[in-house]
Scaffold this motif. Structure first.
Motif, mmCIF file in Angstrom:
data_model
loop_
_atom_site.group_PDB
_atom_site.id
_atom_site.type_symbol
_atom_site.label_atom_id
_atom_site.label_comp_id
_atom_site.label_asym_id
_atom_site.label_seq_id
_atom_site.Cartn_x
_atom_site.Cartn_y
_atom_site.Cartn_z
ATOM 1 N N GLY A 181 0.799 -1.216 0.000
ATOM 2 C CA GLY A 181 0.000 0.000 0.000
ATOM 3 C C GLY A 181 0.832 1.266 0.000
ATOM 4 N N ALA A 182 2.137 1.132 -0.207
ATOM 5 C CA ALA A 182 3.024 2.302 -0.182
ATOM 6 C C ALA A 182 2.587 3.334 -1.215
ATOM 7 C CB ALA A 182 4.466 1.875 -0.458
ATOM 8 N N GLY A 183 2.731 4.596 -0.826
ATOM 9 C CA GLY A 183 2.379 5.682 -1.739
ATOM 10 C C GLY A 183 0.911 5.715 -2.082
ATOM 11 N N GLY A 184 0.054 5.340 -1.124
ATOM 12 C CA GLY A 184 -1.368 5.304 -1.392
ATOM 13 C C GLY A 184 -1.766 4.198 -2.347
ATOM 14 N N GLY A 185 -0.907 3.198 -2.465
ATOM 15 C CA GLY A 185 -1.162 2.086 -3.367
ATOM 16 C C GLY A 185 -0.459 2.213 -4.700
ATOM 17 N N TYR A 186 0.021 3.401 -5.025
ATOM 18 C CA TYR A 186 0.613 3.633 -6.345
ATOM 19 C C TYR A 186 1.974 2.936 -6.509
ATOM 20 C CZ TYR A 186 -3.010 7.022 -7.459
ATOM 21 O OH TYR A 186 -4.220 7.603 -7.720
ATOM 22 N N THR A 187 2.761 2.894 -5.449
ATOM 23 C CA THR A 187 4.090 2.292 -5.551
ATOM 24 C C THR A 187 4.012 0.776 -5.548
ATOM 25 O OG1 THR A 187 5.011 4.199 -4.394
ATOM 26 C CG2 THR A 187 6.390 2.230 -4.553
ATOM 27 N N GLY A 188 3.268 0.224 -4.593
ATOM 28 C CA GLY A 188 3.101 -1.213 -4.523
ATOM 29 C C GLY A 188 4.367 -1.942 -4.126
ATOM 30 N N CYS A 189 4.301 -3.278 -4.170
ATOM 31 C CA CYS A 189 5.436 -4.126 -3.814
ATOM 32 C C CYS A 189 5.705 -5.060 -4.990
ATOM 33 C CB CYS A 189 5.149 -4.911 -2.535
ATOM 34 S SG CYS A 189 3.576 -5.810 -2.516
ATOM 35 N N GLY A 190 6.842 -4.863 -5.630
ATOM 36 C CA GLY A 190 7.144 -5.574 -6.859
ATOM 37 C C GLY A 190 8.169 -6.677 -6.696
ATOM 38 N N VAL A 191 8.179 -7.581 -7.683
ATOM 39 C CA VAL A 191 9.199 -8.618 -7.807
ATOM 40 C C VAL A 191 9.605 -8.678 -9.275
ATOM 41 C CG1 VAL A 191 9.757 -11.069 -7.600
ATOM 42 C CG2 VAL A 191 8.299 -9.980 -5.876
ATOM 43 N N ALA A 192 10.893 -8.445 -9.536
ATOM 44 C CA ALA A 192 11.407 -8.508 -10.901
ATOM 45 C C ALA A 192 11.834 -9.924 -11.233
ATOM 46 C CB ALA A 192 12.593 -7.558 -11.057
ATOM 47 N N SER A 193 11.387 -10.426 -12.373
ATOM 48 C CA SER A 193 11.766 -11.762 -12.803
ATOM 49 C C SER A 193 13.270 -11.849 -13.026
ATOM 50 C CB SER A 193 11.041 -12.123 -14.100
ATOM 51 O OG SER A 193 11.558 -13.297 -14.667
ATOM 52 N N GLY A 194 13.823 -13.011 -12.737
ATOM 53 C CA GLY A 194 15.233 -13.236 -13.014
ATOM 54 C C GLY A 194 15.487 -13.835 -14.383
ATOM 55 N N SER A 195 14.413 -14.064 -15.156
ATOM 56 C CA SER A 195 14.553 -14.662 -16.474
ATOM 57 C C SER A 195 14.612 -13.586 -17.553
ATOM 58 C CB SER A 195 13.381 -15.597 -16.771
ATOM 59 O OG SER A 195 13.398 -15.999 -18.131
ATOM 60 N N ALA A 196 15.651 -13.606 -18.363
ATOM 61 C CA ALA A 196 15.837 -12.603 -19.404
ATOM 62 C C ALA A 196 14.878 -12.778 -20.572
ATOM 63 C CB ALA A 196 17.279 -12.648 -19.914
#
Length: 319
Positions: A181-196
């Motif tokens: 919910g960071a930034g009022g929900g705008y930022t969110g919590c992400g996970v970047a794939s490790g697959s190119a």
């Protein structure tokens, strides 16, 4: 859409509280070329992410060839022929779709032959969202901008959802904030794939593949399978997430039922805006044109690869 080709199929399965043990699923809904527009609605709306885009009506999308069937697949594209005024208020024509049904708990299996390519100015996404944003949540399954080749999975919701990495781990790398919910929900919590090969042009060059997203009371997990390693249970229509191995993203430890509800499926492709436009100056795209909007307006031929193609969407109940 948050900070999210030819594609072959998408399967969505409504799950119980947990699908990690072997679970049997009964088919509830099928979305395919025979009924796509009775299952999805075209959203002729202003872009919530402030992109340089014009989301057209269903009639416009069909007459312009931006929404059509190709064999037994559904094509969703953008205008790639019209030169626009970079200072104008009307952006590039595109299509935004929202499923008519909504879901509480789901296993979403998306089999793509091609997704929008890694093109400067683009911001495509395949995602789910509840009607009362951010309180009913958003799950970004496939999303990226500009020249990205790595997918980013992101959750957005109201404050207080701070997931941990679930049992079994994840192959992706956390990005952004811990609180979804960071930034009022705008930022969110992400996970970047490790697959190119998990996104864009690299995904397409690798022959496409499958994305599977499991949403239960206790977890939200996302897997990516290249086309040559799709589990046999997915191919046979008897999916068993318990046998799929380590996911890209494995969110646990949040009260997901309180933060993710009544979610619809969305397909869209926007340009520039709050993500692709915000990072434009720090990308190599800026060496071609200092303005994201101007590039999108003046280089229509750059978006011939900016399309989706889908075979089917299926929704199953856990039995």
């Amino acid at each position: 859409m948050s900070f999210a080709r030819l594609f072959a199929s998408i399967t969505i399965l409504v799950a119980g509280t947990s699908a990690l043990p072997a679970t049997t699923y009964a088919l509830q809904d099928t979305y395919d070329y025979t009924n796509w527009l009775s299952k999805f609605s075209v959203q002729n709306i202003a872009d919530p992410t402030h992109g340089f885009v014009n989301y057209v009506t269903q009639a416009q999308a069909q007459s312009l060839g931006l929404l059509k069937t190709v064999g037994n697949q559904v094509y969703i594209g953008v205008d790639n022929t019209t030169r626009l005024d970079p200072n104008g208020s009307v952006g590039r024509n595109s299509v935004r779709l929202q499923s008519n049904p909504s879901y509480n708990h789901a296993l979403v299996i998306a089999d793509f032959a091609h997704i929008p390519g890694s093109d400067c100015g683009t911001w495509p996404a395949f995602w789910m969202v509840g009607p009362n944003w951010p309180n009913e949540g958003e799950i970004d399954i496939i999303e990226g901008v500009n020249l990205n080749t790595y997918d980013q999975v992101t959750l957005h919701t109201s404050s207080g959802c701070v997931p941990a990495i679930g049992s079994g781990g994840q192959s992706g790398t956390p990005t952004g904030n811990a609180d979804c919910g960071a930034g009022g929900g705008y930022t969110g919590c992400g996970v970047a794939s490790g697959s190119a090969t998990s996104y864009g042009t690299a995904f397409n060059a690798n022959g496409g593949g499958v994305y599977a997203t499991l949403w239960t009371s206790s977890a939200i997990e996302v897997w990516y399978f290249p086309a040559n390693s799709v589990p046999s249970d997915i191919k046979s229509g008897t999916p068993n997430p318990a046998g799929w191995g380590v996911p890209i993203a494995n969110y646990a430890g949040c009260n997901f039922d309180a933060h993710f509800q009544n979610m619809n499926i969305i397909f869209d492709t926007t340009f520039c805006g709050d993500w692709a436009g915000q990072v434009w100056s720090s990308s190599s795209c800026a060496s071609v044109n200092p303005s994201c909007n101007a590039y999108v307006a003046e280089e229509p031929q750059s978006f011939g690869d900016t399309y989706w193609l889908v075979n089917s969407v299926k929704v199953y109940n856990a039995s």
